[in-house]
Design an enzyme around this catalytic site. Sequence first.
Site, PDB file in Angstrom:
ATOM      1  CG  ASP A  89      -1.815  -1.031   1.239  1.00 21.20           C
ATOM      2  OD1 ASP A  89      -2.301  -1.576   0.117  1.00 21.20           O
ATOM      3  OD2 ASP A  89      -2.622  -1.451   1.926  1.00 21.20           O
ATOM      4  CE1 TYR A 136       4.131  -6.253   5.264  1.00 19.53           C
ATOM      5  CE2 TYR A 136       3.776  -8.607   5.893  1.00 19.53           C
ATOM      6  CZ  TYR A 136       3.734  -7.677   4.685  1.00 19.53           C
ATOM      7  OH  TYR A 136       3.189  -8.023   3.569  1.00 19.53           O
ATOM      8  CG  ASP A 146      -4.824   2.317   7.188  1.00 20.39           C
ATOM      9  OD1 ASP A 146      -5.627   3.133   7.238  1.00 20.39           O
ATOM     10  OD2 ASP A 146      -4.304   1.805   6.105  1.00 20.39           O
ATOM     11  NE  ARG A 164      -5.282  -2.696   5.094  1.00 19.79           N
ATOM     12  CZ  ARG A 164      -6.100  -2.396   4.333  1.00 19.79           C
ATOM     13  NH1 ARG A 164      -7.158  -1.953   4.775  1.00 19.79           N
ATOM     14  NH2 ARG A 164      -6.100  -2.905   3.325  1.00 19.79           N
TER      15      ARG A 164
END
Length: 306
Positions: free
Chosen positions: A40, A68, A82, A181
């Site tokens: 993203d 991550y 988010d 998320r």
Amino acid sequence: MTLTGILPLYKPKGVTSHDCVMMARRWLRTKKVGHTGTLDPEVTGVLVLCTGRATKVAEELTGWDKTYEAVVALGKSTTTEDAEGEVVEENQEALQRIREQDIDEALQTFTGLIEQVPPMYSAVKVNGRRLYEYARAGETVERPKRSVTIQNMERLTPVSEDENGKYFRIRLTCSKGTFVRTVAVDIGRYLGVPAHMAQLERTASGPFTTADCVTTEDMDQTEKPGQRLLPVTDALQHLPAVALNETTAKQIGHGAVLDKATLNTDQDKVLLTYKGEAMAVYATHPKQQSRLKPAIMIDPELPGRA
């Protein structure tokens, strides 16, 4: 001649994955560049690109596990799960009862094989339309659960707190298709408070980490981009490799189907190399289990050029 290789790029915040592909095309002076999975725009980190003949293996690489580091924010939930979305729920009072050991327990609860409901603001397709299209139109649709695997997850920092909520950083390694998320939201739900993901960085994609990455600043300063490309074999380390002699390599170049015994392997999928370079990926023949057939022809002309 078009450069062939793997380019792990560190994607900066605020640009799309497609923007990064375009940057690489200009830098490498070729249109033949593709990625192995998007990030993203607001997410930073490892974006693995393929160029030249390496684009043929891009689909093979999309299934990599990824690592991550994320900041989980407790106290508020948002439309997008988010920090970019609008706040839809807030509960600061409930935060006071949450201890660090409660958070660590939550992390363990979401380790292993879990089920997720994808966010409304995501590219997952339902009935032929992407979920974000429904969300932008103000429509709701039932979102199918999906199974993903989180191999490990740990808290990296103490829990901090300000007037907006509590925060902590986690590291997790997960399978393809995991929404980090949503992990943040589910951690909050387990703890009984609204939550969202405040920040996200991909620190590894398959075998490649941030240490392997070229940055956009490197692109501005490096005159010989070919020197920054990694060999295709580096991206296919998950496959057992078979080194070919010249005779067999020429047969592979013509797409021959071969007995596993000829290649001295019993594997269902193998990387075939010639003089250390990737030539093809072969997989078990669907009708002849003792034989291997071409799955990806990376560089069938390699023997003739060697």
